[in-house]
Design a protein around this motif. Structure first.
Motif, PDB file in Angstrom:
ATOM      1  N   GLU B  27      -1.171  -1.526   5.207  1.00  0.00           N
ATOM      2  CA  GLU B  27      -0.908  -1.836   3.947  1.00  0.00           C
ATOM      3  C   GLU B  27      -0.236  -3.034   3.835  1.00  0.00           C
ATOM      4  O   GLU B  27       0.953  -3.211   4.173  1.00  0.00           O
ATOM      5  N   ARG B  60       5.163   0.872  13.463  1.00  0.00           N
ATOM      6  CA  ARG B  60       5.398   1.659  11.744  1.00  0.00           C
ATOM      7  C   ARG B  60       4.448   1.136  10.755  1.00  0.00           C
ATOM      8  O   ARG B  60       4.037   2.006  10.018  1.00  0.00           O
ATOM      9  N   GLU B  61       4.244  -0.144  10.810  1.00  0.00           N
ATOM     10  CA  GLU B  61       3.309  -0.776   9.843  1.00  0.00           C
ATOM     11  C   GLU B  61       1.556  -0.276  10.017  1.00  0.00           C
ATOM     12  O   GLU B  61       1.047  -0.267   9.128  1.00  0.00           O
ATOM     13  N   ALA B  63       0.682   2.642  12.281  1.00  0.00           N
ATOM     14  CA  ALA B  63       0.406   3.904  12.661  1.00  0.00           C
ATOM     15  C   ALA B  63      -0.346   4.597  11.901  1.00  0.00           C
ATOM     16  O   ALA B  63      -1.368   5.273  12.472  1.00  0.00           O
ATOM     17  N   ALA B  64      -0.598   4.556  10.528  1.00  0.00           N
ATOM     18  CA  ALA B  64      -1.416   5.513   9.635  1.00  0.00           C
ATOM     19  C   ALA B  64      -2.668   5.228  10.082  1.00  0.00           C
ATOM     20  O   ALA B  64      -3.588   6.355   9.962  1.00  0.00           O
ATOM     21  N   ARG B  65      -3.251   4.057  10.147  1.00  0.00           N
ATOM     22  CA  ARG B  65      -4.527   3.726  10.247  1.00  0.00           C
ATOM     23  C   ARG B  65      -5.121   2.972  11.546  1.00  0.00           C
ATOM     24  O   ARG B  65      -6.462   2.786  11.517  1.00  0.00           O
ATOM     25  N   SER B  68      -8.181   4.859  12.593  1.00  0.00           N
ATOM     26  CA  SER B  68      -9.344   5.196  11.815  1.00  0.00           C
ATOM     27  C   SER B  68      -9.883   4.156  11.407  1.00  0.00           C
ATOM     28  O   SER B  68     -11.077   4.060  10.948  1.00  0.00           O
ATOM     29  N   ALA B 228      -4.566   0.611  -6.753  1.00  0.00           N
ATOM     30  CA  ALA B 228      -3.255   1.529  -6.767  1.00  0.00           C
ATOM     31  C   ALA B 228      -2.285   0.572  -7.547  1.00  0.00           C
ATOM     32  O   ALA B 228      -2.104  -0.797  -7.196  1.00  0.00           O
ATOM     33  N   HIS B 230       0.943   0.012  -6.678  1.00  0.00           N
ATOM     34  CA  HIS B 230       1.550  -1.013  -5.914  1.00  0.00           C
ATOM     35  C   HIS B 230       0.794  -1.947  -5.351  1.00  0.00           C
ATOM     36  O   HIS B 230       1.200  -3.201  -4.978  1.00  0.00           O
ATOM     37  N   ARG B 231      -0.602  -1.700  -5.335  1.00  0.00           N
ATOM     38  CA  ARG B 231      -1.604  -2.958  -4.748  1.00  0.00           C
ATOM     39  C   ARG B 231      -1.463  -4.003  -5.743  1.00  0.00           C
ATOM     40  O   ARG B 231      -1.599  -5.193  -5.487  1.00  0.00           O
TER      41      ARG B 231
END
Lengths: 390, 390
Positions: B27, B60-61, B63-65, B68, B228, B230-231
């Motif tokens: 992100e 950390r930046e 990891a989430a995606r 995927s 969103a 924050h975007r």
């Protein structure tokens, strides 16, 4: 509010008579005469001017009227209209604010020599009203917007016990005086004619009301002196000099109010201006002052007092209504945004959507729950919608 | 006016694919990933991120995606909607204006890391439209006064061939885009969602029109990414970074447009704001910017151009004495500035210093020589110093 004269006199009769003469013989500002009076004192200076016994520059400033001026007559005329002559030897002389004129003149600013004395009609003590005062000025050709704001600013200053100085002209000046009077305050009009010369005629009632309600009309010009264009410009230095700051409410690009603001800036006083529509020629002078002359944009009297800064008042700090979510860190904020109010989401979904590692999401969600931003249900985590505090 | 893409590509397919992946996994802004890509290049960086073989902050930046994200799919989706991915390896990458983000980040400004790539829908070349551009932004909740001014400013900039950048939001942003289009100009919308995500729905026609009339929709977010909160904030740094100055037309005290202005200031760009009624909450943010943040008050596009100062235009009132170099175009002017009066420079050095492609430098130098601004010597090109006409 009434600021009455307690100890009006201190000058001797001969000093006052001499000053009346000196004020009458030279069209102000008269820097050479002022210096001459500073060297010799008013009485000796007046005698020498009358005799023509003075340096060439002083002679030039006084030649036209040195034989025709009759000071006794001016003082009598003044008394008839309830006016008096206030001189530097008096306790009520506003020496402190007027020092700005001497300093600026010493620094080479042109046409700002201090006055040799001031004719005053009204009970206000000059030193006291000028101790903390704000000038509210603007153009004669004012819009409804400008007049409304001038009344509002005059009124709000009055309710905060700040004397309002202006120039008694039609339009913005008159509205500022009226606002101050309606707020129960003291207001002072600096004139480009004598204090017994009801000008402008349309403001005669206003001038009388200023005097009746504890304020004052102030002028350098001897009784019966008519207005003249250059006298308004010369007068502007007194509006700027006697106050802590000048607020220009509305002014066209060529308005005399810009002149007052420019002088105020040259005297080291605070210059402020109200914004208005980009399409309004009546605000163009204000915009130019803000854009090109570093005038401070003000939209309220709280901002005026904060800008002037001497009065121990601060504007209520931008009144930005804070949102509860403002205190969330960037990651927590993104996690909060990724939640839905009506459907549960798993931490993995939140992590994907927010771009925050799922381990951090798992740590942040319970913290958000504690602070009332999120709730855990059977289908997952939901957002609790939080509106602004006010 | 149309600024079309001449030489769109320069990046290899594998670089572009890697950048698509890197843009998708983190992100933005993702400062650690950006640094990692800078060290290893996009292809190696993408491989290592996918394998989880990278330093902890990068992990950390991402990891989430990182597992995927399917870059091929993003590129296919983009192509379906007529969009492309522009990357720093491309000729049309706006490296020069975006340098401000890297400089500010290096100086400790938070959350302003440069983008890893930009999804673009529309024919405009990013480097060319961002070469001299002005952002016109403001609040969604706009008054008639604000909308009118946004249209007027957008239109006036367009007629002066200045691209208008904004955020495509309802209210002021949309009016600025519309004004630019009506003036026959190029306008660019920076989005807080994907370029194929028609948001806000009420501006769908406007977004299509921007693309159809030679402008562009630009975003860091992969196809199908929803908006969103924050975007929009993250997106604001691109509006500020890609332009020479930001004009806030109308903004409440809490408007996101103030955020864009604040970032523009932090990036060393020019910040401007329009004044309005002191009673209008919709102008309160503008007034606060002028009063507290040293934004320049502007009432016309001439004043905008004078304030931004790079475009060889001066507001009529300012009477600035013209310099001979004022007639040079922006690139020629930068090339001229990059020359030295006493030492020769090679075209490559000039290109580096001026931020102008070396091919353009090679074309411009002989033209400058003809006009008497430059001379070719044995050691390279030198500047001929030209003084003001008056």
């Amino acid at each position: 509010m009434s600021i009455a004269v307690e100890d009006q006199t201190a000058a001797t009769d001969s000093e006052r008579l001499a000053r009346a003469y000196l004020l009458g013989v030279a069209e102000p500002p008269a820097p050479h005469l002022l210096e001459f009076v500073g060297e010799h004192g008013p009485v000796a200076a007046a005698e020498r001017v009358r005799a023509g016994d003075c340096p060439e520059p002083v002679l030039r400033e006084t030649a036209a009227r040195r034989e025709s001026t009759i000071a006794e007559q001016d003082l009598e005329e003044a008394a008839k209209s309830g006016a008096r002559l206030v001189v530097p030897e008096d306790h009520e002389w506003p020496a402190w604010p007027l020092l700005s004129l001497a300093v600026a003149a010493g620094n080479g600013v042109k046409h700002v020599a201090a006055p040799l004395g001031l004719w005053v009609r009204g009970d206000a003590s000059l030193a006291e009203v000028a101790d903390r005062a704000v000038a509210v000025v603007g153009a004669r050709l004012a819009t409804d917007y400008g007049v409304h704001n001038a009344i509002e600013f005059g009124h709000a200053l009055a309710t905060r016990q700040i004397p309002v100085f202006s120039g008694a002209a039609l339009g913005i000046d008159a509205a500022a005086h009226r606002g101050a009077l309606n707020g129960g305050g003291v207001t002072v009009a600096l004139l480009g004619c004598a204090v017994d010369y009801a000008y402008p005629a349309g403001n005669r009632d206003l001038l009388d009301r200023i005097v009746a309600e504890g304020g004052a009309l102030v002028s350098e010009y001897a009784p019966k002196t008519p207005p003249a264009r250059h006298r308004f410009l010369v007068r502007n230095r007194l509006i700027a000099g006697l106050t802590d700051g000048t607020v220009v409410v509305e002014a066209g690009i060529r308005s005399g109010a810009r002149n007052t603001a420019t002088i105020a800036g040259a005297l080291g006083k605070v210059v402020m201006a109200l914004p208005g529509s980009v399409h309004s020629g009546s605000s163009a002078g204000c915009h130019a002052l803000i854009r090109d002359c570093k005038a401070t944009l003000v939209t309220s009297v709280d901002e005026v007092l904060e800008t002037v800064g001497r009065f121990g008042t601060a504007a209520p700090a931008a009144e930005s209504s804070r949102r509860p979510t403002d205190n969330l860190g960037p990651e927590a904020s993104r996690v909060y945004d990724a939640l839905l109010p009506r459907a549960g989401r798993a931490p993995e979904e939140v992590a994907e959507s927010a771009g925050v590692p799922v381990s951090r999401v798992r740590a942040l969600l319970p913290a958000l729950e504690v602070d009332g931003f999120a709730v855990r249900g059977e289908t997952g985590w939901r957002q609790i919608v939080r509106t602004a505090n006010r």
